[in-house]
Write an enzyme that holds these catalytic residues in place. Structure first.
Site: not given
Length: 433
Positions: A247, A267, A362
């Site tokens: 996160a 995380d 990403c």
């Protein structure tokens, strides 16, 4: 450094060289901040030198091959970093002046005990570069993207899209913000334009992020337009329990909280989680925060939605992190694929019947995106792909693939918007009833 006898501009160049050296050694690039270089003008100049050297890395490689007959000297301290900064200035930042590029480069080398014996070499190389600066300034932009990535991305994303990547790299990334509320006065005060949904864009700015209107009272957070898409596409039941995996630093967590979900942010990096907590405090949000390895996590109850923004090569972020173009190898990407599969395999077990799972990265690499989605469909019979419809992304319909995935590219932007966006892949799944 910072001695009264030091020439003007030397201090910032020494700091810039240290930062660039760290990035060349494999570290993630982050612009210098006020704690590292207090004077705002010096900081802006140092960051400009570093980012130009990183964006022009491929072209500077060719220059160095021409200028350095015997290769880069071993154990030469900051020599390479100073050389790259100086070549970037000589060839691509002529407004800064050639004389200062040569003079400060030699002075910087003299301050480094491991490189000072190379001061004469530095001077000779830069003088040769100066005499060839007009020719170097005309080097092809294709050099900016390594050939292995050009070939791979052309096959995956098409010739036209990839041909625009060098321009996207040189332009860099604008500042995108996600707003807590649709406040027209705030948008005007920011000098921003609307991009998509609650994302706005600031093309140019003369103030640091924390000095922009609305920062102190938590009216927005920094988040690229592409990064803001996955949380909007999570189709969990209203008010449901949602897990934000991997996160930090918390942009998607904030979006999920804004949408009214009961959010757990997980995380494995405690330092990044501290940053997430600070961001949530500023925004006035209070998710449950868990520090854990996603492959080892064991929740007490199932979730109605899971957002897995998986650890990846991050090649889609090259506009703000040019170093990923030169740091990523095939073996590096293959290792990340194994981790993505391991986390996905765990995460799907934590999903309620009928629950929604978003997988996103990403990355521009098909192995980390499209191929993971295809693997998941073949491997987990309890999951079904829930294609994303054009009506869910008005103005960005071109990003939706025939399979119903979302694939954004750095050369892509919503209709009527300039400035591109990060390369992202998004797939949505639902656990069968």
């Amino acid at each position: 450094m910072n001695k009264k006898s030091d020439p003007a501009g030397l201090g910032l160049r020494l700091i810039a060289a240290q930062r660039l050296r760290a990035v060349l050694g494999g570290e993630h690039f982050a612009p210098l901040n006020a704690g590292e270089l207090a004077d705002g003008r010096d900081r802006a100049l140092a960051n400009r030198l570093i980012t130009t050297a990183l964006r022009r890395h491929g072209q500077i490689d060719l220059m160095i091959d021409e200028l350095l007959d015997k290769g880069m000297p071993a154990k030469s301290g900051t020599f390479e970093a100073v050389l790259r900064l100086s070549l970037a200035q000589l060839v691509f930042l002529p407004d800064l002046g050639a004389h200062s590029a040569l003079f400060l480069a030699v002075e910087a080398i003299k301050r480094d005990s491991k490189a000072r014996h190379l001061a004469g070499l530095m001077n000779a190389m830069l003088r040769r570069a100066q005499s060839n600066s007009a020719r170097y300034g005309l080097l092809e932009d294709e050099l900016l993207v390594p050939q292995n990535f050009q070939d791979k991305w052309t096959a995956a994303h098409g010739t036209e899209a990839v041909a625009a990547f060098p321009e996207a790299l040189l332009e860099g990334a604008p500042l995108d913000l996600t707003l807590k509320s649709n406040d027209a006065d705030l948008i005007s005060a920011l000098g921003a334009e609307r991009v998509l949904a609650d994302t706005v864009r600031i093309e140019s700015r003369d103030r640091p992020v924390d000095a922009l209107p609305g920062y102190d009272d938590g009216q927005w957070w920094v988040q690229d337009a592409a990064s803001a898409l996955p949380a909007r596409l999570l189709a969990a039941k209203p008010g449901g329990r949602v897990l934000d995996l991997c996160a930090a630093p918390g942009g998607k967590t904030a979006q999920l909280l804004k949408a009214g979900y009961d959010v757990t942010a997980l995380d494995s990096d405690g330092g990044r989680l501290e940053r997430l907590k600070a961001n949530m405090t500023r925004l006035g949000y209070a998710p449950a925060v868990v520090e854990a390895d996603a492959t080892q996590y064991a929740p007490e109850a199932l979730f109605d939605g899971i957002l897995l923004d998986a650890p990846c090569s991050a090649t889609g972020t090259f506009r703000r992190h040019p170093e990923v173009l030169w740091h990523r190898s095939a073996s590096d990407i293959a290792g990340r694929v194994k981790l993505q599969q391991a986390i996905f395999a765990k995460a799907r077990k934590w999903l309620e019947s009928g629950g929604s799972l978003i997988y996103c990265v990403c990355s521009l690499e098909p192995e980390e995106g499209e191929e993971i989605a295809a693997w998941a469909q073949k491997t987990f019979a309890e999951l079904e792909l829930k294609p994303i419809a054009a009506t869910e992304l008005p103005g960005l319909e071109a990003a939706i693939t025939p399979e119903g995935y979302v694939r954004t590219l750095p050369s892509m932007a919503p209709a009527g918007v300039s400035g591109g966006m990060d390369g992202f892949f998004i797939a949505r799944f639902q656990r069968k009833n």
